[in-house]
Write an enzyme that holds these catalytic residues in place. Structure first.
Site, PDB file in Angstrom:
ATOM      1  N   PHE A 147      84.095  44.326   8.819  1.00 44.67           N
ATOM      2  CA  PHE A 147      82.920  43.480   9.045  1.00 44.67           C
ATOM      3  C   PHE A 147      81.659  44.317   9.225  1.00 44.67           C
ATOM      4  O   PHE A 147      81.716  45.524   9.432  1.00 44.67           O
ATOM      5  CB  PHE A 147      83.122  42.620  10.313  1.00 44.67           C
ATOM      6  CG  PHE A 147      83.280  43.440  11.570  1.00 44.67           C
ATOM      7  CD1 PHE A 147      82.174  43.964  12.224  1.00 44.67           C
ATOM      8  CD2 PHE A 147      84.538  43.707  12.091  1.00 44.67           C
ATOM      9  CE1 PHE A 147      82.312  44.729  13.380  1.00 44.67           C
ATOM     10  CE2 PHE A 147      84.689  44.477  13.247  1.00 44.67           C
ATOM     11  CZ  PHE A 147      83.572  44.989  13.887  1.00 44.67           C
ATOM     12  N   MET A 164      85.392  38.817  16.691  1.00 45.69           N
ATOM     13  CA  MET A 164      84.132  38.068  16.612  1.00 45.69           C
ATOM     14  C   MET A 164      84.139  36.981  17.686  1.00 45.69           C
ATOM     15  O   MET A 164      85.155  36.339  17.909  1.00 45.69           O
ATOM     16  CB  MET A 164      83.950  37.471  15.224  1.00 45.69           C
ATOM     17  CG  MET A 164      84.973  36.478  14.818  1.00 45.69           C
ATOM     18  SD  MET A 164      84.641  35.942  13.137  1.00 45.69           S
ATOM     19  CE  MET A 164      86.062  34.929  12.855  1.00 45.69           C
ATOM     20  N   GLY A 184      93.076  45.044  19.088  1.00 45.45           N
ATOM     21  CA  GLY A 184      94.493  45.004  18.726  1.00 45.45           C
ATOM     22  C   GLY A 184      94.950  43.574  18.512  1.00 45.45           C
ATOM     23  O   GLY A 184      94.717  42.700  19.350  1.00 45.45           O
ATOM     24  N   HIS A 227      91.106  51.874  19.500  1.00 49.46           N
ATOM     25  CA  HIS A 227      90.149  51.692  18.384  1.00 49.46           C
ATOM     26  C   HIS A 227      89.657  50.260  18.256  1.00 49.46           C
ATOM     27  O   HIS A 227      88.819  49.965  17.414  1.00 49.46           O
ATOM     28  CB  HIS A 227      90.757  52.158  17.066  1.00 49.46           C
ATOM     29  CG  HIS A 227      91.622  51.142  16.373  1.00 49.46           C
ATOM     30  ND1 HIS A 227      92.679  50.506  16.980  1.00 49.46           N
ATOM     31  CD2 HIS A 227      91.574  50.656  15.103  1.00 49.46           C
ATOM     32  CE1 HIS A 227      93.255  49.691  16.125  1.00 49.46           C
ATOM     33  NE2 HIS A 227      92.607  49.749  14.991  1.00 49.46           N
ATOM     34  N   LYS A 245      81.636  38.876   7.200  1.00 48.09           N
ATOM     35  CA  LYS A 245      83.021  39.230   6.896  1.00 48.09           C
ATOM     36  C   LYS A 245      83.333  38.981   5.431  1.00 48.09           C
ATOM     37  O   LYS A 245      82.687  38.182   4.773  1.00 48.09           O
ATOM     38  CB  LYS A 245      83.979  38.375   7.730  1.00 48.09           C
ATOM     39  CG  LYS A 245      83.891  38.645   9.207  1.00 48.09           C
ATOM     40  CD  LYS A 245      85.045  38.037   9.954  1.00 48.09           C
ATOM     41  CE  LYS A 245      86.333  38.769   9.740  1.00 48.09           C
ATOM     42  NZ  LYS A 245      86.423  40.094  10.294  1.00 48.09           N
TER      43      LYS A 245
END
Lengths: 483, 137
Positions: free
Chosen positions: A209, A383, A409, A406, A482
Site C-alpha cells: 500500500f 488500514m 501480522g 515488521h 491499495k
C-alpha cells in the site's frame, strides 16, 4: 510431525519464550519467540512454531531460530522469522528471505498538519491512486531497456535519481543507501528481468500500500525531533518490494538449490527451506541475484516516492512543501553482519523474513542526524488502525540479531476475512472515521481489513518492553491506496 | 479431478486430486488459473495463446511445483491465464506440455510463487494421485 504445544514452550523472561533443542532431535539450536503471553496464545494456533523448529535444523545456524511477535504461518520459514547462519560456510536459504525480496517500507515526512488540510485528504487519495499504478500484475509508465534494467539492478535507488525519478538527498536515508554492492545483474534470469521490465513505480497487490498518516502521539520527544516528527504532522508510508522480478529470482534459485542440496549432503524436513552453503557456487549466485533484486526494490520505492511527490504537489501546490525521506528499510533480506556469539565476535548471514533490522545508537552507517538515537524502525499496522515509528536499540543485537517486528501480522486467512467483512460497508465506515480508501477491488479491502490482523499495539508493546526497539511515535491513517 | 481451497493464515492452500498423474497436473493448472481469475477458464472456449513448456525435476512433487511455477512465469510474462493443458509426454521426472490460455491484463489475485511447502505427490488410499500446494500471495 508433532505439533508444538504450550507445554513444549519454556518461559525465559517476560516476553521471551523457548522451545528447547530436546523438542526434536534434529534441532541444532533452540527456537525462541518474542511475544507477550496473549500473543503467544494466538501464535500457537497456526503452524508457525513448527516452521520455526524446522528453521532450527538448518546447517550452520547460530544461537537460536527466532520469531518476532507479529509472526504467522508462512511456507518454509514462518513470516516474522530471523535466522543467523555461520559465515561463510553456513547455509543461505531463499525461503528465509521470501519471494518478495526486499519487501520493505519507507516513510516520508511533510511540513503540513492534518488539521490544516483535512478537507483536501479525499482529493489527495484520488490523485495518489491516479498517479501510482497498483493492482495485480500491473505495469507502470517506465519501460526499461535491457541496459537500463542492468543499471537498476546494479545501482538501485541511485538509478531513479540519475534518471529524474528521485532526489539525491534521499540516498542517505535508505538502508545501505539503496544499493547492495554485491549485486550482479548477470545472475538474474532473463525471465526475471522480463517480469521487471514495466513494474518500476508500482505497488502491486496483497498487503502492499501507500498510506497518508498523521502523527497521533509522540512517545520520545528527543528521538522524534531527531527524526523530524511532530504531533499532527502528515506523513506518507510506502510498503512494497521487488515485484515480479524478485519473485522470479527466488523461484529460480530455490529450484537450483533443490537440485544442489544432495551434493552438499543437506537433508531437510521442508523442501521450501532449500538451502546451500553461502560460499558454494549456488549460494554465491543466489546472493548476488538477491542483492540485485533488493536494488530493484529500493529503486521501485524511490520511483513511487516520486509519484507520491507529484500527487502531493498537484493537490497542495508549493504550500505543500517538500516530502522528506525519514527512512527506508527492508524486511525481507539477508545481510552479512557481525555479532558476539558465545563471547566471540562472529560474522553471520542474517536472514530476515518479515523482520526489520533495528540497530541502536552509534551505528556508523546511519545518517548523522540519527547516529545518536538509533535506526528508525517503521511498523505498518492495518488500514484503519495505526502504525508506529520505533528506534532500534543496542540490546537488539544480543536478543534478536539486531531485529524487530515488521508489522501487525495476520491472524485471519484471506478467505475468513472475506467471509467476515462487507467491504463496501467497511469502506464507508472508514470514510466516516476520516480514512479514505482507494483500492482496485472490494476483495482487496476485505482481505486487508483490520479484523484480519493482530493488535499492532500488542506487537509494538512486546518489542518496546523487551527493549528490542523503543516507541517513538504513533501514526494514524487518513488515506490508503491499495492494489 | 478435484480442486479444493483450504484455510491458510496469509497465503492460499489448495488441495488437488486426480485419477492419473496427468489429471493431477491438469487440476494444478486449472486450480491456479481459477485463483488468478475466477471462472475465466469455465467461460472461455477459444484460447488465443499457446506456450510449450518443458520441465524436469528430482521427483514428481518437484516436477508438479516446478511445472506450475513455469506456467506462472509465462502467465506474467505473456499476460495470459492458462486454462488448458495438453500433455505431450510425462515420464520420470520430465514433462513436455502445451498450455493454452487467454490473454488478459486483469487478474483477481497476484500469486507471487508456487511453493514446495507441504507439497507431496502421492497415491492415496482411494488410488488417486493427490497433493497440497501453498501459493504465496
Amino acid at each position: 510431525m508433532k505439533k508444538v504445544k504450550k507445554s513444549d514452550i519454556n518461559k525465559l523472561k517476560d516476553y521471551f519464550w523457548e522451545i528447547p533443542m530436546s523438542f526434536r532431535e534434529d534441532m541444532k539450536v533452540p527456537a525462541r519467540v518474542l511475544a507477550v503471553k496473549s500473543l503467544l496464545d494466538d501464535i500457537i494456533e497456526d503452524r508457525s512454531l513448527n516452521q520455526l523448529v524446522n528453521v532450527a535444523t538448518l546447517p550452520g545456524i547460530q544461537k537460536a531460530s527466532l520469531v518476532m511477535p507479529d509472526v504467522h504461518e508462512g511456507y518454509g520459514f514462518p513470516i516474522g522469522g530471523v535466522a543467523a547462519t555461520r559465515y561463510p560456510d553456513g547455509v543461505i536459504s531463499p525461503g528465509g528471505i521470501g519471494y518478495d525480496i526486499n519487501c520493505g517500507v519507507r516513510l516520508l515526512t511533510s511540513i503540513l498538519k492534518i488539521d490544516d488540510v483535512r478537507d483536501k485528504i479525499e482529493e489527495l487519495s484520488k490523485e495518489m491512486y491516479a498517479q501510482i499504478p497498483s493492482g495485480m500484475g500491473k505495469g507502470g509508465d517506465i519501460i526499461l531497456t535491457e541496459e537500463q534494467m542492468n543499471q537498476v539492478l546494479t545501482k538501485g535507488a541511485e538509478w531513479a535519481i540519475d534518471n529524474g525519478y528521485g532526489i539525491q538527498e534521499d540516498l542517505a536515508y535508505i538502508e545501505n543507501k539503496g544499493r547492495l554492492i554485491e549485486a550482479d545483474p548477470s545472475m538474474v534470469s532473463e525471465m526475471a528481468k522480463k517480469r521487471g521490465t514495466d513494474q518500476l513505480g508500482t505497488i502491486g497487490s496483497g498487503n502492499h500500500f501507500v498510506e497518508v498518516d498523521y502523527v497521533d502521539e509522540i512517545y520520545n520527544e528527543d528521538i522524534a525531533k531527531a527524526y523530524g516528527l511532530e504531533k499532527g504532522q502528515l506523513v506518507v508510508l510506502i510498503h512494497t518490494g521487488s515485484r515480479g522480478l524478485g519473485h522470479q529470482v527466488a523461484t529460480d534459485n530455490i529450484r537450483v538449490m533443490m537440485n544442489a542440496m544432495a551434493k552438499y549432503d543437506i537433508k531437510l524436513k521442508d523442501r521450501e527451506l532449500a538451502c546451500v552453503p553461502f560460499n558454494s557456487k549456488e549460494g554465491q549466485n543466489y546472493f548476488k541475484a538477491m542483492c540485485a533484486a533488493a536494488n530493484y526494490a529500493w529503486c521501485n520505492r524511490e520511483v513511487i516516492s516520486w509519484e507520491v511527490r507529484k500527487a502531493w504537489k498537484t493537490i497542495f501546490g508549493e504550500s505543500g512543501g517538500h516530502l522528506k525521506l525519514l527512512y527506508d528499510i527492508a524486511h525481507n533480506i539477508a545481510k552479512i553482519e557481525t555479532y558476539n556469539i558465545n563471547g566471540k565476535e562472529q560474522k553471520v548471514i542474517v536472514h530476515r523474513k518479515g523482520a526489520t533490522r533495528a540497530f541502536g545508537p552509534g551505528f556508523e552507517a546511519l545518517p548523522e542526524a540519527y547516529r545518536q538515537v538509533g535506526q528508525p524502525v517503521i511498523i505498518p499496522g492495518s488500514m484503519g488502525t495505526c502504525s508506529y515509528v520505533l528506534a532500534g536499540t543496542e540490546k537488539s543485537k544480543d536478543i534478536t540479531f539486531g531485529s524487530c517486528c515488521h508489522g501487525a501480522g495476520r491472524r485471519l486467512s484471506r478467505t475468513a476475512a472475506k467471509k467476515q467483512v462487507n467491504a463496501p460497508v467497511l469502506k464507508e465506515t472508514l470514510k466516516e472515521q476520516g480514512i479514505y480508501v482507494e483500492a482496485g477491488s472490494f476483495k482487496g479491502i476485505a482481505e486487508e481489513a483490520p479484523i484480519a490482523y493482530k493488535d499492532v499495539n500488542l506487537v509494538v508493546e512486546t518489542v518496546h518492553a523487551s527493549s528490542v526497539a523503543q516507541k517513538v511515535a504513533k501514526l494514524k491513517p487518513v488515506a490508503v491506496i491499495k492494489g | 479431478m478435484k480442486i479444493k481451497y483450504l484455510p491458510h493464515t496469509a497465503d492460499i492452500r489448495m488441495s488437488i486430486e486426480g485419477e492419473t498423474l496427468q489429471n493431477l497436473f491438469k487440476a494444478g493448472v486449472k486450480g491456479m488459473a481459477n485463483l488468478l481469475k475466477e471462472n475465466t477458464c469455465e467461460l472461455t472456449h477459444k484460447f488465443n495463446s499457446k506456450t510449450r513448456i518443458k520441465t524436469c525435476s528430482l521427483d514428481y512433487t518437484n516436477l508438479l511445483i516446478d511445472f506450475l511455477s513455469d506456467v506462472l512465469t509465462y502467465t506474467y510474462t505473456n499476460k495470459t491465464i492458462y486454462c488448458k493443458i495438453n500433455i505431450l509426454s510425462l515420464e520420470k521426472y520430465k514433462i513436455v506440455a502445451d498450455v493454452f490460455g487467454i490473454e488478459t491484463n486483469d487478474f483477481d489475485e497476484e500469486i507471487k510463487a508456487v511453493t514446495y511447502h507441504e507439497a507431496e505427490v502421492i497415491k492415496n488410499k482411494n488410488n488417486l494421485w493427490e497433493t497440497c500446494i501453498i501459493f504465496d500471495i
